[in-house]
Design a protein around this motif. Sequence first.
Motif, mmCIF file in Angstrom:
data_model
loop_
_atom_site.group_PDB
_atom_site.id
_atom_site.type_symbol
_atom_site.label_atom_id
_atom_site.label_comp_id
_atom_site.label_asym_id
_atom_site.label_seq_id
_atom_site.Cartn_x
_atom_site.Cartn_y
_atom_site.Cartn_z
ATOM 1 N N TRP A 16 30.700 0.376 43.859
ATOM 2 C CA TRP A 16 30.850 1.634 44.245
ATOM 3 C C TRP A 16 31.747 2.141 42.831
ATOM 4 N N PHE A 17 32.705 1.263 42.417
ATOM 5 C CA PHE A 17 33.453 2.012 41.243
ATOM 6 C C PHE A 17 32.665 2.420 39.929
ATOM 7 N N TRP A 18 31.441 1.453 39.893
ATOM 8 C CA TRP A 18 30.689 1.706 38.554
ATOM 9 C C TRP A 18 29.583 2.667 38.876
ATOM 10 N N PHE A 19 28.778 2.580 40.315
ATOM 11 C CA PHE A 19 27.595 3.146 40.356
ATOM 12 C C PHE A 19 27.527 4.203 41.542
ATOM 13 N N GLU A 20 28.661 4.757 41.818
ATOM 14 C CA GLU A 20 28.709 5.675 42.788
ATOM 15 C C GLU A 20 28.002 6.882 42.397
ATOM 16 N N GLN A 21 27.062 7.440 43.201
ATOM 17 C CA GLN A 21 26.124 8.582 43.048
ATOM 18 C C GLN A 21 26.754 9.864 42.925
ATOM 19 N N ILE A 22 26.756 10.574 41.811
ATOM 20 C CA ILE A 22 27.712 11.839 41.720
ATOM 21 C C ILE A 22 26.686 12.942 41.058
ATOM 22 N N ARG A 23 27.113 14.382 41.116
ATOM 23 C CA ARG A 23 26.352 15.178 40.327
ATOM 24 C C ARG A 23 27.084 15.528 39.198
ATOM 25 N N PRO A 24 26.888 15.156 37.794
ATOM 26 C CA PRO A 24 27.554 15.178 36.659
ATOM 27 C C PRO A 24 28.576 16.340 35.835
ATOM 28 N N HIS A 25 28.820 17.370 36.726
ATOM 29 C CA HIS A 25 29.245 18.508 36.323
ATOM 30 C C HIS A 25 30.633 18.173 35.330
ATOM 31 N N SER A 26 31.394 17.145 35.561
ATOM 32 C CA SER A 26 32.515 17.095 34.617
ATOM 33 C C SER A 26 31.951 16.462 33.138
ATOM 34 N N LEU A 27 30.974 15.673 33.398
ATOM 35 C CA LEU A 27 30.260 15.138 32.099
ATOM 36 C C LEU A 27 29.828 16.209 31.220
ATOM 37 N N CYS A 28 29.289 17.154 31.870
ATOM 38 C CA CYS A 28 28.773 18.302 30.953
ATOM 39 C C CYS A 28 29.771 19.288 30.540
ATOM 40 N N LEU A 29 31.036 19.424 31.364
ATOM 41 C CA LEU A 29 32.268 20.022 30.897
ATOM 42 C C LEU A 29 32.674 19.155 29.503
ATOM 43 N N LEU A 30 32.852 18.050 29.557
ATOM 44 C CA LEU A 30 33.369 17.298 28.608
ATOM 45 C C LEU A 30 32.258 17.372 27.373
ATOM 46 N N ARG A 31 31.068 17.483 27.502
ATOM 47 C CA ARG A 31 30.251 17.570 26.342
ATOM 48 C C ARG A 31 30.764 18.993 25.707
ATOM 49 N N ILE A 32 30.814 20.040 26.244
ATOM 50 C CA ILE A 32 31.304 21.142 25.573
ATOM 51 C C ILE A 32 32.712 21.120 24.930
ATOM 52 N N PHE A 33 33.656 20.613 25.776
ATOM 53 C CA PHE A 33 34.955 20.628 25.024
ATOM 54 C C PHE A 33 35.158 19.422 23.989
ATOM 55 N N PHE A 34 34.392 18.167 24.235
ATOM 56 C CA PHE A 34 34.379 17.231 23.149
ATOM 57 C C PHE A 34 33.375 17.698 22.155
ATOM 58 N N GLY A 35 32.497 18.503 22.382
ATOM 59 C CA GLY A 35 31.464 18.855 21.011
ATOM 60 C C GLY A 35 32.236 19.858 20.411
ATOM 61 N N PHE A 36 33.161 20.656 21.018
ATOM 62 C CA PHE A 36 34.043 21.519 20.309
ATOM 63 C C PHE A 36 34.857 20.926 19.435
ATOM 64 N N THR A 37 35.511 19.556 19.870
ATOM 65 C CA THR A 37 36.353 18.993 18.834
ATOM 66 C C THR A 37 35.598 18.209 17.701
ATOM 67 N N LEU A 38 34.548 18.059 17.832
ATOM 68 C CA LEU A 38 33.560 17.804 16.505
ATOM 69 C C LEU A 38 33.202 18.738 15.845
#
Lengths: 431, 164
Positions: A16-38
Amino acid sequence: MSDKKTVSPLVASWNWFWFEQIRPHSLCLLRIFFGFTLFLKFTDATGLYRIERITVKLPQREAWPISEMLNAWYMPYPWLGWLPAPSPFWFARLEELFLILSVLFTIGLFTRIVVPLTAFLFTYVFFLSQWNFYHHMVVFLCALWPLAFSPCGRFYSVDALLADPARKRETTIILPIRMIQIVVCVIYFFTFVWKFNSGWFTGRIMQIFHEAGSLRGPVGAAMSEMMSYQALSLGTLIIEGLLPFGLLFPATRRISILFGVVLHLVIDLTMAVNTYSYQMMALYIVFIYPESGATVALYDGRCGMCRKSRRWVNILDWFRRVTWADFRDPQVRAMVPQLTDDKLDKEMVVIDCTGKILPGFYGWRYLLSSFPLTFIPSFLMYIPPIPWIGKWIYKFIADRRNRSCQLGTEDLDPNDAWRRTLALSQAAPDK
Amino acid sequence: MREKLPENYSRGGGLNYEMPRGGIFKNFVIVIFLVTLFGLSIRSQIVNESRFGWGMFSRNIEYMILYQWVNADGSRTLYKPGEELQGKARQLLPKKGEGREVYRNTRYDIGTIRRWIHGYLGYLYNNARPTDAIAVEAQFHYFLDQLKSDPTPPVIEVISYPEK
């Protein structure tokens, strides 16, 4: 392999901790903000302590010490000696390529290629150069690889605009989010362990930093005058010691993020730490609920003021946390039978992603603490007597709002997170 | 993300759980990830090197390094670095009028700078070694967490390449 079997609770917890199924909105938000730090990294637009002097260099050449060092010597690991090192000419081309990739990364174009390619090239230069001496470079590496193997372009990206909308319904495993969560906790934990020495206990280290001119900018000067060195060092030590545990547990997560954000803002206002502070603040995104729209704000669809409020809140809601649902909509009303018409009519009700019901002032406070721009000020609303005054002001305004305005209701997505939140709220306690 | 394990996961001492696709490989990745992350962090504590171990700003080190070639007859020839350095590396060299003994700052702990010096010595030895030199040495002078007003003399270490 789809193999249905009975497992022990321990294994189930692990899965459950590692493999719970989710819709990955937060990962996509992270891509934007982390990409901006790049992007900030490759343009040298960093350092709040020198905010009046920041210039964007496209690309910047000088802030990569190794780029120059590579002209003459570098330190590859013996086991990586076979890798060809870029010549100064190719290193300059790599810098330009990184700059382009950081833009594509941020906007989410060709994500499936751009993110792994960025991670790969970054790793290549990292191990062939003195990049591996810089902690913010290690942080980049630790976040780039989980993102490279995740569908971080599925939402909030140019790719998402071009792709089949049905793909947005697909779920994915939570693994990349968990990995980055653990990286963040480990960073704080070991940073704390490293600083567990007399220099930090006595404040001597801050005095040394001050003497060496490392406390920079107007804030650095003011802080070293107004606060004792020991207060500064102990404050840092306490926050860094508590953060890994505070972030780990959901009950203390918001307050931990607050302390973390304040810590990193102060560090960036007073010291030259390159993109490190921005990276860490961006990484806090992995601690928010992965799916967007899981917080439900039940409002009165007949109220013009509510509509205006919603518009303002939507501007602030960069992470798309909130679904606005008119409680007069029959399908919404049917899902919150525990709330009376009178209660819903009197005040706006917010239901958080765990199903907890937060009426009126408490709901607004929760919403404001969910938005980046109002996140820090929202915590002032916890300090007495502000909650008491806030409730009074809220009631004063709510009693006088105009209900005559008839407005259409929003079309709610029948499969979205709001439906699960409302279902959870039926068993959750009221504020 | 549910914030706690769903109740039906822990009922009755066992449960039905559908393994994710490629579960074994994914579990392997997780184990490698955890071992690497914690292993490198603990290693950095043991060898006092902050690299990969999140030891930034833990200590302040003021340091100065003198390089010398060790000749076959045992004599030493002072070596002034600079010709092979460019850009920022060159900027860090003593400026005109500063003399040779200029101290610099680092916050990456002592093991990191030792590694850094060792790497540079390796480069010198393999790319700039005079014909009669059998080794290259660095005299590493440093103050650890020391205020300017503190009169304690620097610690001096000698780092050689190849190692003795």
